[in-house]
Write a protein that holds these residues in place. Structure first.
Motif, mmCIF file in Angstrom:
data_model
loop_
_atom_site.group_PDB
_atom_site.id
_atom_site.type_symbol
_atom_site.label_atom_id
_atom_site.label_comp_id
_atom_site.label_asym_id
_atom_site.label_seq_id
_atom_site.Cartn_x
_atom_site.Cartn_y
_atom_site.Cartn_z
ATOM 1 N N UNK A 21 0.838 -1.206 0.000
ATOM 2 C CA UNK A 21 0.000 0.000 0.000
ATOM 3 C C UNK A 21 0.870 1.251 0.000
ATOM 4 N N UNK A 22 1.949 1.204 0.760
ATOM 5 C CA UNK A 22 2.856 2.365 0.812
ATOM 6 C C UNK A 22 3.577 2.536 -0.517
ATOM 7 N N UNK A 23 4.153 1.464 -1.034
ATOM 8 C CA UNK A 23 4.919 1.564 -2.278
ATOM 9 C C UNK A 23 4.056 2.069 -3.430
ATOM 10 N N UNK A 24 2.923 1.403 -3.656
ATOM 11 C CA UNK A 24 2.103 1.783 -4.803
ATOM 12 C C UNK A 24 1.378 3.100 -4.567
ATOM 13 N N UNK A 25 0.971 3.353 -3.327
ATOM 14 C CA UNK A 25 0.324 4.630 -3.024
ATOM 15 C C UNK A 25 1.242 5.796 -3.291
ATOM 16 N N UNK A 26 2.494 5.676 -2.885
ATOM 17 C CA UNK A 26 3.445 6.770 -3.106
ATOM 18 C C UNK A 26 3.919 6.808 -4.554
ATOM 19 N N UNK A 27 3.864 5.669 -5.252
ATOM 20 C CA UNK A 27 4.149 5.699 -6.689
ATOM 21 C C UNK A 27 3.116 6.561 -7.405
ATOM 22 N N UNK A 28 1.851 6.443 -7.011
ATOM 23 C CA UNK A 28 0.805 7.287 -7.587
ATOM 24 C C UNK A 28 1.093 8.756 -7.288
ATOM 25 N N UNK A 29 1.514 9.053 -6.060
ATOM 26 C CA UNK A 29 1.875 10.431 -5.715
ATOM 27 C C UNK A 29 3.020 10.936 -6.590
ATOM 28 N N UNK A 30 4.022 10.089 -6.812
ATOM 29 C CA UNK A 30 5.161 10.466 -7.654
ATOM 30 C C UNK A 30 4.709 10.785 -9.074
ATOM 31 N N UNK A 31 3.812 9.951 -9.598
ATOM 32 C CA UNK A 31 3.324 10.165 -10.960
ATOM 33 C C UNK A 31 2.539 11.471 -11.046
ATOM 34 N N UNK A 32 1.672 11.698 -10.068
ATOM 35 C CA UNK A 32 0.870 12.925 -10.063
ATOM 36 C C UNK A 32 1.759 14.167 -9.981
ATOM 37 N N UNK A 33 2.778 14.115 -9.141
ATOM 38 C CA UNK A 33 3.687 15.251 -9.002
ATOM 39 C C UNK A 33 4.473 15.483 -10.294
ATOM 40 N N UNK A 34 4.895 14.410 -10.931
ATOM 41 C CA UNK A 34 5.624 14.526 -12.200
ATOM 42 C C UNK A 34 4.739 15.163 -13.271
ATOM 43 N N UNK A 35 3.478 14.730 -13.329
ATOM 44 C CA UNK A 35 2.561 15.299 -14.314
ATOM 45 C C UNK A 35 2.303 16.782 -14.052
ATOM 46 N N UNK A 36 2.409 17.163 -12.783
ATOM 47 C CA UNK A 36 2.215 18.572 -12.424
ATOM 48 C C UNK A 36 3.480 19.397 -12.637
ATOM 49 N N UNK A 37 4.539 18.740 -13.065
ATOM 50 C CA UNK A 37 5.797 19.446 -13.314
ATOM 51 C C UNK A 37 6.626 19.698 -12.087
ATOM 52 N N UNK A 38 6.298 19.030 -10.982
ATOM 53 C CA UNK A 38 7.028 19.209 -9.731
ATOM 54 C C UNK A 38 7.376 17.845 -9.130
ATOM 55 N N UNK A 39 8.317 17.114 -9.715
ATOM 56 C CA UNK A 39 8.646 15.770 -9.240
ATOM 57 C C UNK A 39 9.063 15.773 -7.754
ATOM 58 N N UNK A 40 8.672 14.728 -7.058
ATOM 59 C CA UNK A 40 9.025 14.585 -5.641
ATOM 60 C C UNK A 40 9.822 13.307 -5.439
ATOM 61 N N UNK A 41 10.523 13.248 -4.324
ATOM 62 C CA UNK A 41 11.311 12.067 -3.931
ATOM 63 C C UNK A 41 12.231 11.617 -5.065
ATOM 64 N N UNK A 42 12.935 12.545 -5.647
ATOM 65 C CA UNK A 42 13.821 12.224 -6.777
ATOM 66 C C UNK A 42 15.031 11.446 -6.287
ATOM 67 N N UNK A 43 15.440 10.480 -7.071
ATOM 68 C CA UNK A 43 16.630 9.675 -6.791
ATOM 69 C C UNK A 43 17.721 10.014 -7.799
ATOM 70 N N UNK A 44 18.947 9.743 -7.392
ATOM 71 C CA UNK A 44 20.034 9.956 -8.337
ATOM 72 C C UNK A 44 21.208 10.665 -7.705
#
Length: 322
Positions: free
Chosen positions: A299-322
């Motif tokens: 629930x945590x992994x997929x729930x936050x994956x949805x949040x990541x996708x939504x933020x990316x679509x809004x042009x403000x990516x979150x929890x970036x790795x690298x």
């Protein structure tokens, strides 16, 4: 004019739960989600399957993303991996190909519970006894190994190792730990003894449980020489990283009865091929990498994956790795 939906692939959804354990509605008006239950065994298969996807969600380090794969996925724009560290993603290549990489919070349920499930199952012969009972076999055929008063040796005393130590202490075990950087003060704070050397720990332990990260210093750390130091009646448990233990040496030790048994949740090759010798090795209790496979974690992994996708679509990516 209708704007075409972006395509999102969810990899290795073995149980078919990726879209039911999280609410994907915040992005489904812009994203079409496809979950793949089968594992793609080669880069060629993976590249062919993902060629038309803009977004990929992968769990932990199940699937490597090297530079060669990024080069074969020109449409890919967002890669989401569970956790906030991932050693199998080439982050420089992702950046070079214009791919944003995001993570999620780490597990809320580390594999401590599975470690103890495996250790207890191994010590008490639960699989053998359950199988015999259900199949009309002999009534009692094993003699369980005790935990109280026995030595539990921990290779690694980080977050997970410390939790395992606490359970061992509750069982009345004498807990000893070793890692290259472990200090007496850190061991005492966790309520355990520090072994001076790994060899000392292996020689005195009745149960050895591995909780080390995979890095050049730990790969192949436990080989034939180290396994030979263990007591013949001792057990080895590995829910950490497969690379820490030489798989061929472990198979030889189990086949030859050099140690009483082993329990493992991680393998050099995953999923394990149907004809792999680890599937039929004697004295082995094995599970298919279930350490983090729980309802809360998914629930945590997929729930936050949805949040990541939504933020990316809004042009403000979150929890970036690298």
């Amino acid at each position: 004019m209708t704007i075409p939906l972006l395509r999102c692939a969810v990899l290795d959804d073995y149980q078919g739960v990726a879209t039911s354990l999280a609410d994907w509605s915040p992005v489904t008006d812009r994203v079409a989600v496809t979950a793949f239950r089968e594992h793609f065994g080669s880069e060629e298969e993976l590249a062919a399957a993902l060629a038309d996807f803009d977004i990929v969600v992968t769990l932990r380090e199940r699937v490597p993303f090297p530079a060669s794969l990024f080069a074969r996925l020109p449409k890919l724009r967002l890669l989401v991996a569970s956790g906030m560290r991932n050693s199998v993603i080439d982050h420089a290549a992702a950046e070079a190909h214009g791919v944003t990489v995001c993570g999620t919070a780490s597990s809320s349920t580390p594999p401590v519970e599975l470690t103890w499930a495996l250790l207890l199952g191994l010590a008490r012969g639960l699989v053998q006894e359950n199988t015999a009972l259900r199949q009309g076999g002999p009534w009692q055929s094993t003699v369980g190994a005790d935990l109280h008063g026995r030595v539990l040796g921990l290779l690694g005393l980080g977050r997970i190792g410390s939790l395992v130590a606490g359970v061992g202490t509750a069982f009345g075990m004498d807990v000893v730990a070793w890692s290259r950087n472990l200090t007496d003060e850190r061991a005492a704070a966790a309520g355990v003894r520090r072994a001076a050397t790994m060899e000392e720990l292996l020689g005195e332990s009745d149960y050895v449980s591995i909780h080390l990260a995979s890095n050049p210093g730990t790969r192949g750390l436990i080989g034939a020489t180290e396994l030979a130091l263990m007591k013949p009646e001792a057990y080895l448990v590995n829910t950490s990283r497969a690379a820490v233990v030489d798989q061929g040496a472990l198979l030889a030790a189990l086949t030859g009865g050099r140690i009483a048994g082993a329990a493992v949740d991680v393998f050099d090759l995953e999923p394990l091929p149907a004809d792999h010798p680890m599937r039929t090795a004697p004295r082995l209790l094995a599970t298919p990498h279930l350490g983090y496979v729980t309802q809360d974690n998914y629930r945590r992994y997929y729930g936050e994956a949805v949040e990541d996708i939504a933020a990316f679509l809004a042009g403000e990516p979150i929890r970036r790795l690298g």
